[in-house]
Design a protein around this motif. Sequence first.
Motif, PDB file in Angstrom:
ATOM      1  N   ASN A  16      -1.981   4.120  -0.908  1.00  0.00           N
ATOM      2  CA  ASN A  16      -0.526   4.220  -0.972  1.00  0.00           C
ATOM      3  C   ASN A  16       0.144   3.093  -1.664  1.00  0.00           C
ATOM      4  O   ASN A  16      -0.211   2.169  -1.605  1.00  0.00           O
ATOM      5  CB  ASN A  16       0.165   4.624   0.465  1.00  0.00           C
ATOM      6  CG  ASN A  16       1.646   4.924   0.670  1.00  0.00           C
ATOM      7  OD1 ASN A  16       1.956   6.160   1.072  1.00  0.00           O
ATOM      8  ND2 ASN A  16       2.633   4.305   0.217  1.00  0.00           N
ATOM      9  N   HIS A  17       1.293   3.418  -2.524  1.00  0.00           N
ATOM     10  CA  HIS A  17       1.886   2.271  -3.058  1.00  0.00           C
ATOM     11  C   HIS A  17       2.892   1.149  -2.232  1.00  0.00           C
ATOM     12  O   HIS A  17       3.279   1.838  -1.191  1.00  0.00           O
ATOM     13  CB  HIS A  17       2.410   2.522  -4.581  1.00  0.00           C
ATOM     14  CG  HIS A  17       3.597   3.285  -4.554  1.00  0.00           C
ATOM     15  ND1 HIS A  17       4.969   2.782  -4.595  1.00  0.00           N
ATOM     16  CD2 HIS A  17       3.909   4.866  -4.405  1.00  0.00           C
ATOM     17  CE1 HIS A  17       5.805   3.850  -4.630  1.00  0.00           C
ATOM     18  NE2 HIS A  17       5.285   5.037  -4.642  1.00  0.00           N
ATOM     19  N   HIS A  18       3.118   0.387  -2.828  1.00  0.00           N
ATOM     20  CA  HIS A  18       4.064  -0.574  -1.933  1.00  0.00           C
ATOM     21  C   HIS A  18       5.276  -1.027  -2.893  1.00  0.00           C
ATOM     22  O   HIS A  18       6.130  -1.797  -1.925  1.00  0.00           O
ATOM     23  CB  HIS A  18       3.207  -1.767  -1.328  1.00  0.00           C
ATOM     24  CG  HIS A  18       2.918  -3.026  -2.216  1.00  0.00           C
ATOM     25  ND1 HIS A  18       3.874  -3.997  -2.657  1.00  0.00           N
ATOM     26  CD2 HIS A  18       1.629  -3.345  -2.809  1.00  0.00           C
ATOM     27  CE1 HIS A  18       3.058  -4.747  -3.666  1.00  0.00           C
ATOM     28  NE2 HIS A  18       2.014  -4.342  -3.677  1.00  0.00           N
ATOM     29  N   THR A  36      11.920   5.360   2.047  1.00  0.00           N
ATOM     30  CA  THR A  36      11.185   6.577   2.074  1.00  0.00           C
ATOM     31  C   THR A  36      10.010   6.399   1.015  1.00  0.00           C
ATOM     32  O   THR A  36       9.297   6.906   0.886  1.00  0.00           O
ATOM     33  CB  THR A  36      12.283   7.701   1.747  1.00  0.00           C
ATOM     34  OG1 THR A  36      13.266   8.000   2.877  1.00  0.00           O
ATOM     35  CG2 THR A  36      11.407   9.046   1.512  1.00  0.00           C
ATOM     36  N   ASP A  37      10.543   6.047  -0.362  1.00  0.00           N
ATOM     37  CA  ASP A  37       9.676   6.043  -1.407  1.00  0.00           C
ATOM     38  C   ASP A  37       9.295   4.499  -1.527  1.00  0.00           C
ATOM     39  O   ASP A  37      10.326   3.869  -2.468  1.00  0.00           O
ATOM     40  CB  ASP A  37      10.126   6.674  -2.486  1.00  0.00           C
ATOM     41  CG  ASP A  37       9.334   6.804  -3.821  1.00  0.00           C
ATOM     42  OD1 ASP A  37       8.067   6.257  -3.570  1.00  0.00           O
ATOM     43  OD2 ASP A  37       9.853   7.159  -4.854  1.00  0.00           O
ATOM     44  N   PRO A  38       8.173   3.874  -1.213  1.00  0.00           N
ATOM     45  CA  PRO A  38       7.163   4.563  -0.701  1.00  0.00           C
ATOM     46  C   PRO A  38       6.718   4.274   0.725  1.00  0.00           C
ATOM     47  O   PRO A  38       5.728   4.690   1.254  1.00  0.00           O
ATOM     48  CB  PRO A  38       5.857   4.054  -1.462  1.00  0.00           C
ATOM     49  CG  PRO A  38       6.354   2.532  -1.341  1.00  0.00           C
ATOM     50  CD  PRO A  38       7.820   2.519  -1.554  1.00  0.00           C
ATOM     51  N   VAL A  39       7.530   3.387   1.394  1.00  0.00           N
ATOM     52  CA  VAL A  39       7.235   2.666   2.700  1.00  0.00           C
ATOM     53  C   VAL A  39       7.069   3.777   3.808  1.00  0.00           C
ATOM     54  O   VAL A  39       6.268   3.218   4.635  1.00  0.00           O
ATOM     55  CB  VAL A  39       8.356   1.464   3.143  1.00  0.00           C
ATOM     56  CG1 VAL A  39       7.707   0.763   4.376  1.00  0.00           C
ATOM     57  CG2 VAL A  39       8.142   0.563   1.698  1.00  0.00           C
ATOM     58  N   GLY A  80       3.107  -1.290  -8.590  1.00  0.00           N
ATOM     59  CA  GLY A  80       3.516  -0.789  -9.982  1.00  0.00           C
ATOM     60  C   GLY A  80       3.410   0.586  -9.940  1.00  0.00           C
ATOM     61  O   GLY A  80       3.089   1.125 -11.163  1.00  0.00           O
ATOM     62  N   GLU A  81       3.269   1.298  -8.837  1.00  0.00           N
ATOM     63  CA  GLU A  81       3.337   2.725  -8.948  1.00  0.00           C
ATOM     64  C   GLU A  81       4.671   3.438  -9.676  1.00  0.00           C
ATOM     65  O   GLU A  81       4.422   4.273 -10.783  1.00  0.00           O
ATOM     66  CB  GLU A  81       3.359   3.429  -7.687  1.00  0.00           C
ATOM     67  CG  GLU A  81       3.049   4.821  -7.786  1.00  0.00           C
ATOM     68  CD  GLU A  81       4.052   6.085  -7.660  1.00  0.00           C
ATOM     69  OE1 GLU A  81       3.867   7.154  -7.841  1.00  0.00           O
ATOM     70  OE2 GLU A  81       5.527   5.239  -7.734  1.00  0.00           O
ATOM     71  N   GLU A  82       5.903   2.844  -9.653  1.00  0.00           N
ATOM     72  CA  GLU A  82       6.928   3.714  -9.848  1.00  0.00           C
ATOM     73  C   GLU A  82       7.083   3.343 -11.587  1.00  0.00           C
ATOM     74  O   GLU A  82       7.344   4.456 -12.135  1.00  0.00           O
ATOM     75  CB  GLU A  82       8.241   2.728  -9.579  1.00  0.00           C
ATOM     76  CG  GLU A  82       8.397   3.069  -8.123  1.00  0.00           C
ATOM     77  CD  GLU A  82       8.462   4.695  -7.450  1.00  0.00           C
ATOM     78  OE1 GLU A  82       8.618   5.383  -8.541  1.00  0.00           O
ATOM     79  OE2 GLU A  82       8.623   4.935  -6.366  1.00  0.00           O
ATOM     80  N   PRO A  83       6.824   2.227 -12.019  1.00  0.00           N
ATOM     81  CA  PRO A  83       6.678   2.489 -13.634  1.00  0.00           C
ATOM     82  C   PRO A  83       5.746   3.384 -14.151  1.00  0.00           C
ATOM     83  O   PRO A  83       6.275   3.973 -15.342  1.00  0.00           O
ATOM     84  CB  PRO A  83       6.777   1.127 -14.121  1.00  0.00           C
ATOM     85  CG  PRO A  83       6.863  -0.022 -12.633  1.00  0.00           C
ATOM     86  CD  PRO A  83       6.396   0.957 -11.742  1.00  0.00           C
ATOM     87  N   THR A  94      -1.208   9.308  -0.100  1.00  0.00           N
ATOM     88  CA  THR A  94       0.177   9.575   0.353  1.00  0.00           C
ATOM     89  C   THR A  94       1.132   8.793  -0.432  1.00  0.00           C
ATOM     90  O   THR A  94       0.922   7.773  -1.202  1.00  0.00           O
ATOM     91  CB  THR A  94       0.205   9.154   2.170  1.00  0.00           C
ATOM     92  OG1 THR A  94      -0.128   7.938   2.188  1.00  0.00           O
ATOM     93  CG2 THR A  94      -0.830  10.157   2.612  1.00  0.00           C
ATOM     94  N   ASP A  95       2.387   9.154  -0.234  1.00  0.00           N
ATOM     95  CA  ASP A  95       3.449   8.393  -0.878  1.00  0.00           C
ATOM     96  C   ASP A  95       4.802   8.592   0.055  1.00  0.00           C
ATOM     97  O   ASP A  95       4.786   8.651   1.277  1.00  0.00           O
ATOM     98  CB  ASP A  95       3.537   9.031  -2.070  1.00  0.00           C
ATOM     99  CG  ASP A  95       4.407   7.971  -3.025  1.00  0.00           C
ATOM    100  OD1 ASP A  95       5.367   7.355  -2.587  1.00  0.00           O
ATOM    101  OD2 ASP A  95       4.235   8.033  -4.402  1.00  0.00           O
ATOM    102  N   ASN A  96       6.054   9.567  -0.272  1.00  0.00           N
ATOM    103  CA  ASN A  96       6.977   9.654   0.526  1.00  0.00           C
ATOM    104  C   ASN A  96       6.365  10.497   1.705  1.00  0.00           C
ATOM    105  O   ASN A  96       5.818  11.515   1.644  1.00  0.00           O
ATOM    106  CB  ASN A  96       7.943  10.544  -0.416  1.00  0.00           C
ATOM    107  CG  ASN A  96       8.538   9.802  -1.522  1.00  0.00           C
ATOM    108  OD1 ASN A  96       7.878   8.852  -1.766  1.00  0.00           O
ATOM    109  ND2 ASN A  96       9.468  10.288  -2.203  1.00  0.00           N
ATOM    110  N   ASN A  97       7.002  10.277   2.859  1.00  0.00           N
ATOM    111  CA  ASN A  97       6.888  11.121   3.926  1.00  0.00           C
ATOM    112  C   ASN A  97       8.237  11.210   4.712  1.00  0.00           C
ATOM    113  O   ASN A  97       8.909  10.240   5.069  1.00  0.00           O
ATOM    114  CB  ASN A  97       5.931  10.384   4.842  1.00  0.00           C
ATOM    115  CG  ASN A  97       5.230  11.399   5.950  1.00  0.00           C
ATOM    116  OD1 ASN A  97       4.888  12.581   5.435  1.00  0.00           O
ATOM    117  ND2 ASN A  97       5.699  11.124   7.262  1.00  0.00           N
TER     118      ASN A  97
HETATM  119 ZN   LIG Z   1       6.243   6.834  -4.606  1.00  0.00          ZN
END
Ligand SMILES: [Zn+2]
Length: 706
Positions: free
Chosen positions: A358-360, A368-371, A405-408, A434-437
């Motif tokens: 999962n990204h941080h 929400t995205d991503p925590v 660095g998932e978002e970029p 996983t990511d947003n939940n």
């Molecule tokens: Zn995300």
Amino acid sequence: MNLTFIGSFRLVILFTILTVTGSKLFAQSPDADQPFGFISRESAARQIELEKRFDSELNRNDMDQWMKRLTAFPIHVGALHNKSNAVFIDSLFKSWGFDSEIKEYYVLFPTPKVRVLDLIAPKKYSAVLGEKIIATDPYTAQTEMQLPPYNAYSPDGDVTGQLIYVNYGLREDYETLKAMGISVKGKIVIARYGKSWRGVKPKLAYEHGAIGCIIYSDPFGDGYYKGGVYPEGPFKNRYAVERGSVLDWPIQTGDPSTPGYASTKKAPRVRLEENANMPKIPVIPISYHDAEPLLKALGGEVAPDSWQGALPIAYRIGSGQATVRLKVQFNWDIVPVYNVIAKLRGKFNPDEWVLRGNHHDAWVNGATDPVSGLVAMMGEAQSIGRLVSQGWTPNRTIVYCIWDGEEPALLGSTEWAEDYATTLEKNAVIYINTDNNTRGLLYAGGSPSLEKFFSQIAFSVKDPDRNISVGKRRSTSGFRLGALGTGSDYTPFYQHLGIATLNMGFRGEGAGGEYHTIYDNYTVFKRFKDPGFKYAKALSQVAGRTVLRMANADFLPFEFTPLYRNISTYSTQLKKLGENFDFQPMDNALQSLKNSVAAYSTFLKKRLPDLSESEISALSSMVFRSERYLTDSAGLPGQEWYKNLLYAPGLYTGYGAKTVPGVRQAIEQQASVSIVNREIKRVSNVIIKYSAFIDELIPGKRGERN
Ligand SMILES: [Zn+2]
């Protein structure tokens, strides 16, 4: 492997249950007490007992406190609090008994220096390009630490031109414009967010000759048309702007200055113009407050009904009277990203890795995205750590991956996957993402060979709000995995390296408009998303079982019937798309796959019990490699980095998957008959190779094809 006490009688029973009654069984007995892959009754009972202890260690209050700490300040790439979080997460994993380290890469990450958007004629208007502080929400006031709204990897540019409205900016929208005799050549387009990966919008605009691209959030998508706006409700207020990358992910993810290899400190860098995934025209995202005067200024014909949004105006396409100036400049810096990689070594098969990620990083505070997904994953890991402290050790190695660095551009995961490609190709059993939940229904996508395994898990976890399992809330007849395009960190593993993959999360309830804005924060999460962290815990249970069963199974629970079913469906669809093509190779390949899949099922039922413990172990160590055979090293046409010939993000959809993409996209793009036939042949060869590999798993069948 704990196989010494297995009686063949029990094996017969197990595989009969698993392969014959299949999904029906799961629907009838949600808590199936014989998980797929656990051979004896004793090992199954031990696993079920372990999962009960795992569940009892999950703590929703911890998840809440971690979210509060992790989202206290903005956490984009390069932010102080982003690094602080990596250090914090690393120390937690160490305290839970993991062998954890921070793994750095050095990536190209542009941040905005100049942003100007002016309407010059027929009236003057300067866009605000900023979001609004909400007095009751202190997170929104962290202005000094926030990255202002921008689209990452837009090139620098200063363009002036006539404005034209292009709806969502999809291929069909440009066809509509063409039919109306309207060209965007030399003009600046304004497109609304939605219906595609955002990077597709400037790509298509450029391909049609536009010189600039504005992307805005129409209230129809996630503003007042959907419900109350923030702070009264969760939807977009008039100043909210969705940030986000416009790099062409469907071509390749990762650092565009190091395509195909890791961004280590001394890695050579290519010139950006050499990378096909870089956008070619300047792009900027805006709010509906800023979009309204621009759209109002457009003259000419009223746009078609389906192009009308929810602003109180008649949406027009543009007659040439509205002129805008768009100027953007960025700091093109190479900055470190901090992945946390935490390993728990397996006792019997340490070289078989169960990867969980999962990204941080976020665009702003990122509750929400991503925590939301991250704290669920941390809950899992903490619970696993407690099982370890009670004396349990997994059979296989578990690797938790907390990506930066998932978002970029999926930077952290892609650079790590490229760095360790050889080891991962050899060792990786599965990648679980996983990511947003939020809350609502369980969604999951991934490798069809994992469908039977995952369905059983979905039917074994209770829904927090309903008196049924999360699987049964979706469907009474077994859980179907969706096809994956791109949009989160599974892409380098699944589609580049050919590692079996699952991506999962809860959604459907808790909708809002906070995505990639300053309003995606702890205050909003606690009010509107998953207030008691109930679905965060449910996610820990689903993903945690996936990890624990994969790590402990006596025999890795892969099963191929759903893959055959899916490819048959795709083949029927493709034949309807075009009749001039030669589908004979695909028919032959499918027949071969059908035979292999049936033989494998029979083998599991009738013959596996007669094998020795070491033979079962050897078979298990082969079966997960099946996924590699869906890849072809030459990759897909125009998407060569994508090696999986069955599933890829569409070149013009992005998030949305294309199945059998080489063939499907060639037909959609009206390629020549010989190109389509060539792609049919390539995918057929891959299916034949895959079938041959399944045969290799069946001792009596080995070598039959030689
Ligand atoms: Zn995300």
